[in-house]
Write an enzyme that holds these catalytic residues in place. Structure first.
Site, short mmCIF file in Angstrom:
data_model
loop_
_atom_site.label_atom_id
_atom_site.label_comp_id
_atom_site.label_asym_id
_atom_site.label_seq_id
_atom_site.Cartn_x
_atom_site.Cartn_y
_atom_site.Cartn_z
N MET A 1 -17.15 52.72 -5.68
CA MET A 1 -16.15 52.59 -6.75
C MET A 1 -16.79 53.01 -8.07
SD MET A 1 -13.70 49.45 -5.75
CE MET A 1 -14.72 48.12 -6.34
N ALA B 1 -19.65 53.28 -11.17
CA ALA B 1 -20.57 52.36 -11.87
C ALA B 1 -21.86 52.27 -11.06
CB ALA B 1 -19.93 50.99 -12.07
N LEU B 2 -22.39 53.43 -10.75
CA LEU B 2 -23.47 53.51 -9.77
C LEU B 2 -24.77 52.90 -10.29
CD1 LEU B 2 -22.89 57.15 -8.43
CD2 LEU B 2 -21.90 54.98 -7.63
N GLU C 1 -28.99 51.62 -8.66
CA GLU C 1 -30.00 52.02 -7.67
C GLU C 1 -29.59 51.69 -6.24
OE1 GLU C 1 -32.82 53.72 -7.21
OE2 GLU C 1 -32.49 54.49 -9.23
N HIS D 1 -26.58 52.04 -4.95
CA HIS D 1 -25.80 53.20 -4.49
C HIS D 1 -26.72 54.40 -4.25
CE1 HIS D 1 -22.67 51.01 -7.00
NE2 HIS D 1 -22.06 51.12 -5.84
N GLN E 1 -7.69 46.68 -3.36
CA GLN E 1 -8.63 45.61 -3.01
C GLN E 1 -8.83 44.60 -4.14
OE1 GLN E 1 -11.80 48.69 -2.31
NE2 GLN E 1 -13.17 47.08 -3.01
O1 PAF Z 1 -18.14 48.51 -1.61
C1 PAF Z 1 -17.36 49.11 -2.37
O2 PAF Z 1 -17.75 49.61 -3.42
C2 PAF Z 1 -15.89 49.24 -1.99
O3 PAF Z 1 -15.42 48.10 -1.37
C3 PAF Z 1 -15.60 50.49 -1.14
C4 PAF Z 1 -16.29 50.42 0.22
C5 PAF Z 1 -16.06 51.73 -1.87
C6 PAF Z 1 -14.10 50.60 -0.88
O4 PAF Z 1 -13.39 50.72 -2.07
#
Ligand code: PAF
Length: 291
Positions: A37, A39-40, A42, A44, A68
């Site tokens: 989603m 806002a990366l 380390e 990610h 979600q």
């Molecule tokens: O873990 C997340 O960042 C989110 O739940 C995902 C898997 C990207 C789904 O929106």
């Protein structure tokens, strides 16, 4: 697998991504998908580095998925840092960043077909955030259909999400391998999370209680379930800034709470509110028999 890709291309539409991947696959390339989603951090980037090891082409999706988030949750407040994210990914040899709009992903808005996460989807995080995992699985399912990757990568930090994605892939016969990457932590133990940026210095210090509680639970593991739960909860004490939501020990195969007499590998899940920020963490322990 291959040398670093020259450029990172941001792709906003499903059709374009499909066409680009079709061409890469026709040339024999394998594809890894890292759903995010944005806002990366380390954590990610560790997924991306692993993806580079296991496939030729890496696709990172950046999509803040409204499905979600509950009505009272932080959808609008969720950090959006796409430019910085793309810059970080370019340095890691990511070929495609799939960054669709909400209208591209849900042209008819909410209320269409969704994936239902099943009973485990209503426990723990699902109890605190009703419908959250239906939203997660729906968007993950869409992303898997769009990118049709050979492998999809997730972080162990979201243990319940990993369990439910595995279930979905198994139950719905989705042809993809799942690679789970260990949680990345700050040197003092705090698990990285996009939400950590909302913590004040006092809250940041209080947030350490989650990883401390997991360490205490692990240290008590040889004494059995009751000690694990008692020691894990004791770490929270009377802290001003942090409120324990749940601390539970689950069977990794069913994700249901373990019985008193269970021994062997188990997963401790913890969730707490630190100020207005909800944080989660988990650890795998070797549960012994109570004396
Ligand atoms: O873990 C997340 O960042 C989110 O739940 C995902 C898997 C990207 C789904 O929106």
């Amino acid at each position: 697998m291959s040398e670093l890709a020259a450029d990172t291309r941001t792709v906003p539409t499903i059709d374009e991504l499909r066409a680009l991947l079709r061409a890469r696959r026709a040339a024999g390339a394998s594809v890894a998908l890292v759903p995010t989603m944005g806002a990366l951090h380390e954590g990610h980037l560790a997924l991306v580095r692993r993806a580079r090891e296991v496939a030729d082409v890496v696709v990172v999706s950046i999509f803040v998925n409204p499905l979600q988030f509950g009505p009272s949750e932080d959808l609008d407040r969720y950090p959006r840092t796409v430019e910085a994210d793309v810059a970080a990914l370019a340095g890691l040899g990511v070929e495609f960043v799939f960054a669709p709009t909400v209208a591209e992903m849900y042209p008819d808005g909410a209320g269409g077909t969704t994936v239902v996460a099943g009973p485990v989807g209503s426990l723990y995080e699902g109890a605190a955030r009703p419908g959250h995992f239906d939203g997660v699985l729906t968007v993950v399912s869409k992303l898997l259909h769009i990118a049709t990757p050979d492998v999809v990568l997730f972080g162990q930090k979201d243990a319940q999400q990993v369990y439910l994605v595995r279930r979905m892939v198994r139950d719905l016969d989705v042809p993809v391998a799942i690679d789970v990457v260990p949680t990345v932590r700050e040197p003092d133990g705090l698990a990285l999370s996009s939400r950590n940026r909302f913590l004040s210095p006092e809250q940041r210090a209080a947030a350490l209680t989650l990883s401390e509680s997991l360490r205490a639970a692990d240290a008590a593991a040889h004494q059995g379930l009751d000690e694990v739960l008692a020691e894990g909860a004791a770490a929270f004490g009377d802290h001003d800034h942090v409120t324990l939501d749940y601390l539970v020990v689950v069977d990794p195969d069913t994700f249901l709470p373990v019985d008193d007499d269970m021994t062997g590998e188990a997963v401790v899940l913890v969730a707490a509110r630190v100020g207005g920020v909800r944080l989660i963490d988990n650890a795998t322990i070797a549960l012994g028999r109570a004396r």
